[in-house]
Design a protein around this motif. Structure first.
Motif, PDB file in Angstrom:
ATOM      1  N   LEU A 250      15.116 -23.499   1.657  1.00  0.00           N
ATOM      2  CA  LEU A 250      14.030 -23.286   2.564  1.00  0.00           C
ATOM      3  C   LEU A 250      12.946 -24.301   2.301  1.00  0.00           C
ATOM      4  O   LEU A 250      12.383 -25.078   3.105  1.00  0.00           O
ATOM      5  CB  LEU A 250      13.386 -22.184   2.413  1.00  0.00           C
ATOM      6  CG  LEU A 250      14.081 -20.770   2.723  1.00  0.00           C
ATOM      7  CD1 LEU A 250      13.738 -19.616   2.404  1.00  0.00           C
ATOM      8  CD2 LEU A 250      14.341 -20.816   4.207  1.00  0.00           C
ATOM      9  N   PHE A 251      12.884 -24.639   0.954  1.00  0.00           N
ATOM     10  CA  PHE A 251      11.672 -25.652   0.658  1.00  0.00           C
ATOM     11  C   PHE A 251      12.310 -26.921   1.345  1.00  0.00           C
ATOM     12  O   PHE A 251      11.565 -27.988   1.921  1.00  0.00           O
ATOM     13  CB  PHE A 251      11.572 -25.910  -0.878  1.00  0.00           C
ATOM     14  CG  PHE A 251      10.635 -24.868  -1.458  1.00  0.00           C
ATOM     15  CD1 PHE A 251       9.470 -24.648  -1.205  1.00  0.00           C
ATOM     16  CD2 PHE A 251      11.336 -23.989  -2.537  1.00  0.00           C
ATOM     17  CE1 PHE A 251       8.748 -24.062  -1.670  1.00  0.00           C
ATOM     18  CE2 PHE A 251      10.610 -23.209  -2.915  1.00  0.00           C
ATOM     19  CZ  PHE A 251       9.188 -23.118  -2.609  1.00  0.00           C
ATOM     20  N   ARG A 254      11.787 -27.018   4.977  1.00  0.00           N
ATOM     21  CA  ARG A 254      10.277 -27.079   5.632  1.00  0.00           C
ATOM     22  C   ARG A 254       9.918 -28.792   5.410  1.00  0.00           C
ATOM     23  O   ARG A 254       9.058 -29.008   6.229  1.00  0.00           O
ATOM     24  CB  ARG A 254       9.434 -26.392   4.320  1.00  0.00           C
ATOM     25  CG  ARG A 254       7.895 -26.375   4.551  1.00  0.00           C
ATOM     26  CD  ARG A 254       7.165 -26.015   3.345  1.00  0.00           C
ATOM     27  NE  ARG A 254       7.271 -26.891   2.143  1.00  0.00           N
ATOM     28  CZ  ARG A 254       6.929 -26.722   0.880  1.00  0.00           C
ATOM     29  NH1 ARG A 254       5.880 -25.719   0.840  1.00  0.00           N
ATOM     30  NH2 ARG A 254       7.234 -27.574   0.099  1.00  0.00           N
ATOM     31  N   ASP A 255      10.301 -29.382   4.275  1.00  0.00           N
ATOM     32  CA  ASP A 255       9.954 -30.711   4.220  1.00  0.00           C
ATOM     33  C   ASP A 255      10.513 -31.700   5.262  1.00  0.00           C
ATOM     34  O   ASP A 255       9.682 -32.443   5.926  1.00  0.00           O
ATOM     35  CB  ASP A 255      10.657 -31.056   3.007  1.00  0.00           C
ATOM     36  CG  ASP A 255       9.606 -30.920   1.884  1.00  0.00           C
ATOM     37  OD1 ASP A 255       8.727 -30.125   1.909  1.00  0.00           O
ATOM     38  OD2 ASP A 255      10.310 -31.138   0.583  1.00  0.00           O
ATOM     39  N   VAL A 257      11.130 -30.389   8.480  1.00  0.00           N
ATOM     40  CA  VAL A 257      10.303 -29.998   9.636  1.00  0.00           C
ATOM     41  C   VAL A 257       8.914 -30.767   9.581  1.00  0.00           C
ATOM     42  O   VAL A 257       8.432 -31.569  10.636  1.00  0.00           O
ATOM     43  CB  VAL A 257      10.048 -28.668   9.743  1.00  0.00           C
ATOM     44  CG1 VAL A 257       9.151 -28.333  11.000  1.00  0.00           C
ATOM     45  CG2 VAL A 257      11.150 -27.855  10.092  1.00  0.00           C
ATOM     46  N   ARG A 258       8.342 -31.058   8.356  1.00  0.00           N
ATOM     47  CA  ARG A 258       7.101 -31.661   8.405  1.00  0.00           C
ATOM     48  C   ARG A 258       7.197 -33.023   8.547  1.00  0.00           C
ATOM     49  O   ARG A 258       6.403 -33.675   9.214  1.00  0.00           O
ATOM     50  CB  ARG A 258       6.324 -31.618   6.901  1.00  0.00           C
ATOM     51  CG  ARG A 258       5.602 -30.099   6.818  1.00  0.00           C
ATOM     52  CD  ARG A 258       5.346 -29.888   5.350  1.00  0.00           C
ATOM     53  NE  ARG A 258       4.530 -28.554   5.137  1.00  0.00           N
ATOM     54  CZ  ARG A 258       4.138 -28.158   3.799  1.00  0.00           C
ATOM     55  NH1 ARG A 258       4.142 -29.184   2.890  1.00  0.00           N
ATOM     56  NH2 ARG A 258       3.547 -27.138   3.908  1.00  0.00           N
TER      57      ARG A 258
END
Length: 263
Positions: A250-251, A254-255, A257-258
Motif C-alpha cells: 500500500l505504501f 501510494r508513492d 500514485v503521487r
C-alpha cells in the motif's frame, strides 16, 4: 539456514494439521480472516513504537514513515540475521541518533517485550514467580528507558508493548478458533511469549519453526494439544507476514500514485 528453518516450519505445520485431524476445508476462514485483519493493528503499533523509540533519543520519526519501515523490518526477519533490529536501528540512525543510542533503546524495548510477554504467560500458567520476575524486569527496563528519554517515553513504550502483546494474544485466540479448538483467552495468552522468544533466535530466520516448537512445548506443560498450538502459531505467523507485505504494498502504491500526479 533459511532452507532448514522452512523445512522445520512446513514439516511441523503439516504434522500439526494431521495430528489434530484438521483439513483445509475444516478451517473456519472467517476467524482466520479476522485474525489477519487484526494483524494490521500490530503493524501500526510497531510503527508507533519505532516513532516513540526515536522520540526517546531526542529525534523525530513520523509514525506513518515508521510504520512503513517497521513493515520492511517484519519481512526482513526472514533473513538468517537479526534483520528487523538492523532495519529499525538503521532508521533511527538515519534520523540522527547515534549507533549507541539506537542500539540501547532497541535493546531495552526488546527486553521489555520479553518481560511483558513473560508476565502474560505467567498469568496463564498461574506462576507467581514468573509474574513477579517479569514485573520486576519490566520496572527496571522502564527506569532505564526513562533515564534516556523521560518517563513519558517509558510509560508510552510500556503501554505500546502491552497493547502489541494484547493484539498477539487476540490473534492467537482467533487462530485457535479457526482451527476448531475450544480455546479461551488464557489458552492464547499462554503462547504469547513464543513469538517473542522465537524472534530473538537470530540465527533462525524470524524464529521460523522455533516459536511454534516453543508453543507446542508450552501446550504440553498444561496438557493442551501441542499440534493445535503449533498450527495456531504457524497461522499467526503467516498472517503477520501477509499484513506486513500488504502494508508495504500500500505504501509503494501510494508513492506510485503521487509520482504520476506530479509527473
Amino acid at each position: 539456514m533459511l532452507v532448514l528453518a522452512t523445512i522445520l516450519f512446513v514439516g511441523g505445520f503439516v504434522w500439526s494439521l494431521r495430528a489434530a485431524e484438521i483439513s483445509l476445508a475444516g478451517i473456519a476462514w472467517h476467524w482466520l480472516l479476522a485474525s489477519v485483519a487484526l494483524g494490521f493493528a500490530g503493524v501500526v503499533l510497531n510503527g508507533f513504537e519505532l516513532s516513540l523509540c526515536s522520540a526517546a533519543v531526542g529525534k523525530r520519526f513520523h509514525p506513518i514513515e515508521a510504520t512503513r519501515l517497521s513493515s520492511v523490518g517484519i519481512l526482513s526477519n526472514l533473513l538468517p540475521i537479526p534483520a528487523s533490529a538492523l532495519v529499525r536501528g538503521g532508521g533511527l540512525v538515519a534520523k540522527g541518533a547515534s549507533m549507541m543510542e539506537s542500539g540501547r533503546i532497541l535493546l531495552f524495548v526488546g527486553l521489555l517485550r520479553l518481560a511483558v510477554a513473560g508476565a502474560i504467560t505467567g498469568v496463564a500458567l498461574a506462576s507467581l514467580s514468573l509474574i513477579a520476575g517479569s514485573l520486576l524486569a519490566s520496572a527496571v527496563l522502564c527506569v532505564l528507558i526513562a533515564r534516556m528519554g523521560g518517563m513519558r517515553a517509558a510509560t508510552g513504550l510500556l503501554a505500546l508493548r502491552i497493547a502489541m502483546l494484547g493484539v498477539v494474544t487476540a490473534r492467537l485466540l482467533l487462530c485457535f478458533w479457526a482451527l476448531g479448538a475450544a480455546a479461551n483467552l488464557y489458552d492464547a495468552a499462554l503462547h504469547a511469549i513464543a513469538p517473542v522468544v522465537g524472534s530473538a533466535v537470530g540465527l533462525v530466520p524470524g524464529g521460523i519453526g522455533v516459536a511454534e516448537t516453543i508453543g507446542a512445548g508450552l501446550a504440553m506443560l498444561v496438557s493442551q494439544s501441542p499440534a493445535m498450538a503449533f498450527a495456531a502459531l504457524a497461522l499467526n505467523r503467516l498472517g503477520g507476514y501477509l499484513c506486513a507485505f500488504l502494508s508495504l504494498a500500500l505504501f509503494e502504491a501510494r508513492d506510485l500514485v503521487r509520482k504520476k500526479q506530479t509527473a
